[in-house]
Motif scaffolding. Structure first.
Motif, PDB file in Angstrom:
ATOM      1  N   THR A   9       2.109 -68.522 -26.201  1.00 13.08           N
ATOM      2  CA  THR A   9       2.199 -67.302 -25.398  1.00 13.08           C
ATOM      3  C   THR A   9       3.373 -66.418 -25.801  1.00 13.08           C
ATOM      4  OG1 THR A   9       3.487 -68.465 -23.698  1.00 13.08           O
ATOM      5  CG2 THR A   9       1.086 -68.409 -23.428  1.00 13.08           C
ATOM      6  N   GLY A  10       4.020 -66.725 -26.907  1.00 15.11           N
ATOM      7  CA  GLY A  10       5.007 -65.810 -27.471  1.00 15.11           C
ATOM      8  C   GLY A  10       6.404 -65.899 -26.905  1.00 15.11           C
ATOM      9  N   ARG A  11       6.787 -67.064 -26.390  1.00  9.94           N
ATOM     10  CA  ARG A  11       8.159 -67.198 -25.867  1.00  9.94           C
ATOM     11  C   ARG A  11       9.210 -66.892 -26.927  1.00  9.94           C
ATOM     12  NH1 ARG A  11      10.012 -72.354 -24.350  1.00  9.94           N
ATOM     13  NH2 ARG A  11       8.484 -73.335 -25.735  1.00  9.94           N
ATOM     14  N   PHE A  12       9.000 -67.431 -28.115  1.00  7.89           N
ATOM     15  CA  PHE A  12      10.004 -67.295 -29.173  1.00  7.89           C
ATOM     16  C   PHE A  12       9.830 -66.006 -29.971  1.00  7.89           C
ATOM     17  CE2 PHE A  12       9.252 -71.887 -28.563  1.00  7.89           C
ATOM     18  CZ  PHE A  12      10.497 -72.245 -28.092  1.00  7.89           C
ATOM     19  N   THR A  13       8.595 -65.580 -30.174  1.00  8.89           N
ATOM     20  CA  THR A  13       8.369 -64.372 -30.963  1.00  8.89           C
ATOM     21  C   THR A  13       9.019 -63.158 -30.301  1.00  8.89           C
ATOM     22  OG1 THR A  13       6.187 -64.243 -29.908  1.00  8.89           O
ATOM     23  CG2 THR A  13       6.269 -65.086 -32.149  1.00  8.89           C
ATOM     24  N   SER A  14       8.816 -63.002 -29.014  1.00 12.19           N
ATOM     25  CA  SER A  14       9.425 -61.865 -28.310  1.00 12.19           C
ATOM     26  C   SER A  14      10.945 -61.964 -28.325  1.00 12.19           C
ATOM     27  CB  SER A  14       8.909 -61.801 -26.872  1.00 12.19           C
ATOM     28  OG  SER A  14       7.574 -61.352 -26.825  1.00 12.19           O
ATOM     29  N   MET A  15      11.470 -63.147 -28.114  1.00 16.60           N
ATOM     30  CA  MET A  15      12.927 -63.346 -28.122  1.00 16.60           C
ATOM     31  C   MET A  15      13.520 -62.918 -29.458  1.00 16.60           C
ATOM     32  SD  MET A  15      15.110 -66.900 -27.861  1.00 16.60           S
ATOM     33  CE  MET A  15      14.561 -67.436 -29.502  1.00 16.60           C
ATOM     34  N   LEU A  16      12.899 -63.323 -30.559  1.00 14.26           N
ATOM     35  CA  LEU A  16      13.427 -63.007 -31.876  1.00 14.26           C
ATOM     36  C   LEU A  16      13.225 -61.529 -32.221  1.00 14.26           C
ATOM     37  CD1 LEU A  16      12.268 -66.210 -33.775  1.00 14.26           C
ATOM     38  CD2 LEU A  16      14.569 -65.665 -32.979  1.00 14.26           C
ATOM     39  N   ALA A  17      12.108 -60.960 -31.790  1.00 11.84           N
ATOM     40  CA  ALA A  17      11.873 -59.534 -32.022  1.00 11.84           C
ATOM     41  C   ALA A  17      12.917 -58.696 -31.287  1.00 11.84           C
ATOM     42  CB  ALA A  17      10.467 -59.153 -31.575  1.00 11.84           C
TER      43      ALA A  17
END
Length: 234
Positions: A55-63
């Motif tokens: 669900t994108g926990r890490f992708t959004s954080m890194l973006a």
């Protein structure tokens, strides 16, 4: 891969974060995000691929921190949750979500600075093949976590909707050697199992976490850890 059909169900995607990262599970979420940041370091302008992004926990954080990131997952409903998260965070222009198979990554060799996977290798039937594929598309760094064989994780493994693969330290080192990866650092954590934290309020879980951390810092604490974070380079 274990649980492939289960993770693609609409209701699982809708409830995934709430079930795992509410109550005391917030501590797990915070620790996992810190482990990723500790390993990758400054991420601005880095090209990053996350395998099994969910669900994108890490992708959004890194973006949010300036990375250019692609999140890949087999679950369409999970990816849709990730896109909604990215829109809410205002980072949709800095990341892309793709549906795909981690065993056949649709990218050229040496394409990314960092390739990482969290909550993935416990589902892998053939971890050697997945790790080799991650190495193929990376030009520098690989990061992943494992659930450990000789730990409290084994006590509730049977209760999961699919069996988890548990690893000994020797098995992980063998995986790294086979992939020609050099281990840069490893962190070992969580004496008590995740399932316990998820079932209790955050206030009580915080006290339990304090005890957990104290045990982890003992000379043999690392051997009791249920989770390990592995940071390696080509």
């Amino acid at each position: 891969m274990k649980g492939q059909e289960w993770y693609q169900a609409d209701d699982v995607a809708q409830e995934y974060d709430e079930k795992r990262f509410s109550k005391g599970g917030r501590l797990i979420d915070r620790r996992e995000k810190q482990a990723v940041l500790n390993a990758i370091g400054p991420v601005e302008d880095k090209q990053i691929l996350e395998i099994a992004c969910g669900t994108g926990r890490f992708t959004s954080m890194l973006a949010e921190r300036g990375a250019e990131i692609i999140g890949l997952d087999i679950s369409g409903p999970m990816l849709q949750q990730g896109r909604q998260r990215a829109q809410s965070a205002g980072v949709a222009d800095h990341l892309e979500y793709m549906r795909g198979d981690a065993g056949r990554l649709p990218f050229p060799d040496d394409h990314f600075d960092v390739v990482f996977a969290m909550r993935f290798f416990h589902l892998a039937d053939t971890p050697e093949e997945f790790l080799q594929e991650m190495c193929r598309v990376s030009n520098d760094q690989i990061f992943f976590d494992t659930f450990n064989r000789y730990s409290t994780r084994s006590l509730y493994n049977w209760a999961l909707p699919m069996g988890s693969r548990l690893y000994s330290s020797r098995e992980v080192h063998s995986l790294l050697d086979t992939a020609d990866l050099k281990l840069v650092s490893a962190e070992h954590d969580w004496i008590f199992p995740y399932g316990l934290y998820r079932e209790i309020p955050n206030r009580i879980a915080s006290g339990l976490r304090w005890i957990d951390g104290g045990i982890s810092r003992l000379p043999l604490g690392g051997r009791l850890a249920s989770v390990s974070y592995w940071n390696a380079r080509l």
